[in-house]
Design an enzyme around this catalytic site. Structure first.
Site, mmCIF file in Angstrom:
data_model
loop_
_atom_site.group_PDB
_atom_site.id
_atom_site.type_symbol
_atom_site.label_atom_id
_atom_site.label_comp_id
_atom_site.label_asym_id
_atom_site.label_seq_id
_atom_site.Cartn_x
_atom_site.Cartn_y
_atom_site.Cartn_z
ATOM 1 N N THR A 1 0.871 -1.173 0.000
ATOM 2 C CA THR A 1 0.000 0.000 0.000
ATOM 3 C C THR A 1 0.907 1.222 0.000
ATOM 4 O OG1 THR A 1 -1.376 -1.286 1.491
ATOM 5 C CG2 THR A 1 -1.938 1.022 1.271
ATOM 6 N N GLY B 1 -1.041 -3.200 5.667
ATOM 7 C CA GLY B 1 -0.890 -4.544 6.218
ATOM 8 C C GLY B 1 -2.015 -5.436 5.739
#
Lengths: 311, 311
Positions: A176, A228
């Protein structure tokens, strides 16, 4: 001039030195530094936190090293399904998009949702229709192509397996991207963008576009972006939890981030981390896995860029 | 037998006595009572909170009075775009779907996402593909048709206007449905479902399928379902905030609900309310607008069903 601060990340996970070469490290760190220096410059010039996090995330989206925008991972159908969100700590306005295809800069679409619509979140083809109406730039699927992402996908294609980008054994273990900032006016903002998981099926949406989970900002407490394993991050409402620990228990930013990432998420198998900044310009870069591509810089400072846990 | 408790809602908003007839009131209350009695019976027989909230929401989805499942409002494209989510307070597992068409019981699809996939959230056609794979029941668009919803849509169709179902001046001013429960084993659960806003465009998603905002459950604190204007509810991460005020400030359920709904949301123009239950079976039915279709029942009790603020 009042203190400004910016923090960025390019994903977290099992990032190990023995899978790196000095050359690769250099490339990754250069990508982070480029985004960080731009963000700091804009903030020092008087840029607003909201504009700065958007610009910085765009730089990371445009860099094929990172799993967001150009270089996003492949979904099960061979396309790139993009998610993004942002939030303004001053007004508490927010914008989020999920499951969108071919939008060059998903973060700019999230910004348009926030500024140009009465909504907070749009998904799928509806969000694409809004993007077209707003004159947002689209690219062909080819633009998003990256050989390594493609090879990763080929290994799991036509299986029910999905892989978290950062736990794959390939070289570009990013997942990300995100940025948080404090500007001269005391405003906080957060922005985050992703292509999600390789071979993700069924229109899966992770924490990135979920306000409260992957992204949250409020001037009174902090701005937070997460990275995550999306599912435990959603169930733990991570970004807002950090903010609540500050607001309701009086914890410092670092204490709050540690409480959520190093205790709560560890108990819940929630591998990953977050970046956060508070109203005083304190920065937290906290993760419970081997590494997180990360950086931070305060006005007048030299900046910090790191990958592994011991840096 | 340990105490059990259930609370339900069928939407909140500007529900005024002078727009009601005794007959309509009776119908609405009967719909709530039916769902409530079923939920209480299942709980008294030893049903698990998670199963009970699913069954109760299904009853409300199947009732065309409510804006969820059958009787959902029309989106701008003339279809019904359905959102739902649920969460288990024991395991903290959650499932959510958004922007899904023709699924008879969206809550059952949210449950399947939770139980049968590695994901928490799926959207759009991807979620529909998962539903088909799981053997979830689909209906034709006709099944969802309701004359009053259609007439509401006709009045704003081809305009950029959306209407919150509950602020429309028509008769069936419902918006969302939801249920929260405490079972004999001390487990909490929450489930919620909606058709969203009439004439909603661009794949708009409200707070209903957002874990933390429209739905949250955790055995240590409470189970919460929200109903109201989705955007301020998302930005305020309402359901999780109630839980955090209990966990971090030691507020009671009622104090926490009032703090969020009557103070924070009022300051943020967030019209609506919530239902919540805590581990001791305390129930809160809190709203900052004229009315909320609501009901509650504890084991051995007679139950309570109400519409207006003064009941």
């Amino acid at each position: 001039m009042k203190k400004t601060a910016i923090a960025i990340h390019g994903g977290a996970g099992t990032i190990l030195r023995n899978r790196m070469t000095p050359e690769k490290e250099k490339k990754y760190k250069a990508g982070l530094r480029e985004a960080l220096i731009l963000g700091n410059e804009l903030l020092e010039k008087g840029g607003k936190a909201l504009d700065v996090v958007e610009e910085v995330v765009k730089v990371l989206e445009n860099n094929p090293l990172y799993n967001a925008g150009k270089g996003a991972v492949f979904a099960a159908d061979g396309t790139h399904l993009l998610d993004a969100s942002m939030m303004c700590g001053d007004t508490l306005k927010a914008g989020a998009i999920a499951g969108v295809r071919r939008v060059k800069n998903p973060i700019t679409l999230a910004r348009a949702v926030m500024d140009q619509s009465a909504y907070v979140m749009m998904v799928g083809e509806g969000a694409e229709a809004f993007a077209k109406q707003q004159g947002i730039t689209f690219e062909s699927e080819d633009y998003f192509f990256d050989q390594l992402r493609y090879d990763q996908w080929q290994r799991v294609k036509d299986t029910p397996m999905t892989i978290l980008d950062h736990t794959d054994k390939g070289e570009k273990n990013f997942s990300t991207v995100g940025a948080v900032a404090l500007d001269q006016y005391g405003n906080l903002a957060a922005a985050t963008s992703t292509g999600g998981m390789t071979n993700k099926q069924f229109g899966r949406v992770g924490d990135t576009p979920i306000i409260g989970s992957g992204c949250y900002a409020e001037n009174e407490t902090c701005a937070v972006c997460c990275t995550g394993h999306g599912e435990p991050f959603i169930r733990s409402v991570v970004a807002f939890d950090v903010s609540r620990l500050m607001a309701y228990k009086g914890l410092s930013l670092e204490e709050a981030a540690k409480e959520v990432v190093m205790k709560k998420l560890v108990e819940r198998d929630g591998e990953g981390g977050l970046i956060a900044v508070d109203r005083e310009g304190n920065i937290s870069l906290t993760f419970n896995c081997e590494g997180m591509y990360r950086g931070s810089m305060v006005s007048g400072g030299e900046g910090y860029v790191a990958i592994y846990g011991d840096e």
